[in-house]
Design a protein around this motif. Structure first.
Motif, PDB file in Angstrom:
ATOM      1  N   VAL A   1      -5.323   0.291  -8.345  1.00 14.06           N
ATOM      2  CA  VAL A   1      -4.776  -1.050  -8.160  1.00 14.06           C
ATOM      3  C   VAL A   1      -3.742  -1.273  -9.257  1.00 14.06           C
ATOM      4  CG1 VAL A   1      -5.270  -3.514  -8.069  1.00 14.06           C
ATOM      5  CG2 VAL A   1      -6.928  -1.874  -7.144  1.00 14.06           C
TER       6      VAL A   1
ATOM      7  N   VAL B   1      -8.905  -9.403 -10.133  1.00 14.74           N
ATOM      8  CA  VAL B   1      -8.969  -8.131 -10.853  1.00 14.74           C
ATOM      9  C   VAL B   1      -9.073  -8.345 -12.358  1.00 14.74           C
ATOM     10  CG1 VAL B   1      -7.688  -6.026 -11.388  1.00 14.74           C
ATOM     11  CG2 VAL B   1      -7.778  -6.869  -9.034  1.00 14.74           C
TER      12      VAL B   1
ATOM     13  N   THR C   1     -10.701   0.777  -8.551  1.00 11.38           N
ATOM     14  CA  THR C   1     -11.827   0.120  -7.888  1.00 11.38           C
ATOM     15  C   THR C   1     -13.104   0.913  -8.122  1.00 11.38           C
ATOM     16  OG1 THR C   1     -11.285   1.295  -5.845  1.00 11.38           O
ATOM     17  CG2 THR C   1     -10.404  -0.932  -6.090  1.00 11.38           C
TER      18      THR C   1
ATOM     19  N   GLU D   1       0.843  -1.188   0.000  1.00 13.02           N
ATOM     20  CA  GLU D   1       0.000   0.000   0.000  1.00 13.02           C
ATOM     21  C   GLU D   1       0.879   1.239   0.000  1.00 13.02           C
ATOM     22  OE1 GLU D   1      -3.465   2.183   2.722  1.00 13.02           O
ATOM     23  OE2 GLU D   1      -2.685   0.213   3.276  1.00 13.02           O
TER      24      GLU D   1
ATOM     25  N   VAL E   1      -0.483  -5.117  -6.335  1.00 13.13           N
ATOM     26  CA  VAL E   1      -0.960  -6.457  -6.013  1.00 13.13           C
ATOM     27  C   VAL E   1      -0.124  -7.500  -6.742  1.00 13.13           C
ATOM     28  CG1 VAL E   1      -2.907  -8.031  -6.230  1.00 13.13           C
ATOM     29  CG2 VAL E   1      -3.302  -5.663  -5.553  1.00 13.13           C
TER      30      VAL E   1
ATOM     31  N   SER F   1      -2.515   3.960  -3.267  1.00 13.48           N
ATOM     32  CA  SER F   1      -2.419   2.991  -4.355  1.00 13.48           C
ATOM     33  C   SER F   1      -2.046   1.644  -3.761  1.00 13.48           C
ATOM     34  CB  SER F   1      -1.370   3.412  -5.386  1.00 13.48           C
ATOM     35  OG  SER F   1      -1.795   4.532  -6.119  1.00 13.48           O
ATOM     36  N   TYR F   2      -2.445   0.587  -4.454  1.00 16.94           N
ATOM     37  CA  TYR F   2      -2.185  -0.759  -3.960  1.00 16.94           C
ATOM     38  C   TYR F   2      -1.562  -1.575  -5.085  1.00 16.94           C
ATOM     39  CZ  TYR F   2      -5.431   0.828  -0.375  1.00 16.94           C
ATOM     40  OH  TYR F   2      -6.050   1.546   0.611  1.00 16.94           O
TER      41      TYR F   2
ATOM     42  N   VAL G   1     -10.007  -1.338   0.922  1.00 18.68           N
ATOM     43  CA  VAL G   1      -9.555  -0.597  -0.258  1.00 18.68           C
ATOM     44  C   VAL G   1     -10.734   0.249  -0.719  1.00 18.68           C
ATOM     45  CG1 VAL G   1      -8.668  -0.767  -2.609  1.00 18.68           C
ATOM     46  CG2 VAL G   1      -7.979  -2.451  -0.877  1.00 18.68           C
TER      47      VAL G   1
END
Length: 449
Positions: A349, A61, A332, A41, A52, A49-50, A343
């Motif tokens: 993402v 996703v 998202t 994160e 992944v 922002s994440y 989130v």
């Protein structure tokens, strides 16, 4: 021997130092922990922002719920001047309509139909490179020329020597060094008052490229109307009606799509082929195996492509180590919960092929070059769960099959007749421009076999 990669930064840097590093290069700005983290994160007073890496979250996703994670509009902040409203940037109903028109051009038998044009471009590239035997060559320039030739031959049935095709190529060579595939605003959502760090001439260069593409598109529209158009990808796309509405692409819409075809079908292929040739120079035993296998190539028959198994594994390993598009951004559309973290809606993402393909908790020997890995249990598992050079799911690149055939053919045909070796004292440093390129180019010495 480990192929070169950017030196990862220490895990903790200040926000402003991170911004400075990001402006230099997106890859070297990232902390080392991203090669082993399942999720990271990025939190500041302005944004979250994440990134992944966990395979089930990547699958969620891209494959399971892609409609809930549309492409971030922030990508368009940098690329929209060139790509307009192309399929690369759109979402929802607009994207679905575009894919219904585009996808039939790349289905099954159409790839067989384009193989002869790929073969002609590959032979031309080999002959140009053979003429420089004994020299030290900047190979990215060579692969850019070859990939552009492939896309113009297959899309518009014209070689790179065509005056407009040549002009597009040269304009794009200048453009690709000025604009990153992800600007800072895409990766870390900046407040509206913060500058976006674009070069002044980026928009003007994009306009020149689009003007040239418009000439090609209008010329083909006239040929279609006159009944004289060749049966190539451009004609197929321009004459395909949306099965739901009956509409076809307008000239402006087609210009948008040609722009992304050139980006996706030329820039990404050029990047991958350049790194593949560099890896072959580093690993001459694999180079000889590719060259030996390529002796079966003789007549430009599509059936021969299935025999290039070693070349295909080498090219796939290149895409693992040097994915042309290193990061992708989704947004998202509703609140989510990832790894026990909330989130919020509207969060960025980030999916990073660059880190996922080298993840220390997923891959055996993650930074090593090993084309044989694809036959191992670990390789097969990671190919399914942690290998996304063309994205995945509904938004997988429509030209993924095209790119794999093109890359293996060009690599095989070049190495069948030529040998590449590293230039002494020149180790390329990967950086992200429009795609993953070398900061100062890739220098190879060329000799005839």
């Amino acid at each position: 021997m480990i192929p070169p990669k950017p030196r990862a930064r220490s895990d903790r840097v200040s926000l402003w130092r991170y911004v400075r590093l990001f402006r230099q290069d997106i890859l070297s700005a990232q902390p080392a922990r991203l090669y082993r983290a399942w999720m990271a994160e990025f939190r500041t007073p302005f944004f979250r922002s994440y990134l992944v890496n966990q395979p089930d979250l990547v699958r969620l996703v891209l494959k399971d719920r892609p409609q809930d994670f549309p492409k971030s509009d922030r990508i368009g902040e940098g690329l929209r001047p060139l790509l307009g409203n192309s399929v690369f940037l759109t979402n929802g109903a607009t994207w679905q309509r575009q894919r219904r028109i585009i996808d039939p051009a790349f289905e099954g038998g159409r790839l067989r139909d384009t193989y002869g044009q790929m073969w002609a471009a590959a032979c031309a590239a080999r002959d140009r490179l053979a003429a420089r035997a004994g020299e030290e060559v900047e190979i990215e320039e060579v692969t850019s020329h070859a990939a552009a030739d492939v896309i113009f031959r297959t899309l518009f049935s014209i070689p790179i020597e065509d005056s407009i095709a040549s002009a597009v190529f040269h304009e794009f060579r200048a453009y690709q060094r000025t604009q990153p595939i992800l600007n800072l605003a895409a990766f870390v959502p900046l407040p509206s008052w913060m500058p976006r760090f674009f070069r002044r001439d980026t928009r003007a260069a994009a306009a020149r490229i689009r003007g040239l593409i418009t000439q090609l598109t209008e010329r083909r529209m006239a040929e279609i109307a006159a009944g004289t158009a060749p049966d190539d990808l451009a004609t197929k796309i321009m004459t395909t009606a949306d099965p739901e509405t009956g509409d076809r692409f307008s000239t402006e819409e087609m210009v948008d799509q040609v722009a992304i075809f050139f980006l996706a079908g030329h820039e990404t292929s050029a990047s991958a082929l350049a790194w593949a040739l560099y890896l072959m120079a580093l690993y001459p035993d694999w180079q000889d195996r590719v060259a030996s296998e390529a002796q079966a190539l003789s007549r430009g028959d599509f059936a021969e492509a299935a025999k290039l198994k070693i070349s295909r594994d080498v090219f796939r390993e290149t895409l693992r180590l040097y994915p042309p598009v290193p990061m992708m951004v989704r947004e998202t559309s509703c609140p989510e919960r990832f790894r026990d973290r909330d989130v919020p809606r509207g969060a960025q993402v980030v999916l990073s092929p660059w880190h996922l393909h080298r993840h220390e908790r997923l891959w055996d020997n993650p930074d090593g070059f090993d084309p044989a890995r694809w036959a191992s249990e670990n390789g097969r598992t990671c190919a399914r769960d942690a290998f996304i050079p063309f994205s995945a799911g509904a938004r997988v690149c429509t030209g993924a099959g095209f790119a794999m055939v093109e890359g293996t053919l060009l690599l095989s045909l070049l190495l069948r007749d030529l040998r590449v070796a590293p230039a002494e004292g020149r180790v390329p440093e990967p950086v992200a421009h429009l795609t993953v390129r070398a900061r100062d180019g890739i220098a190879l010495r060329i000799t005839r076999r």
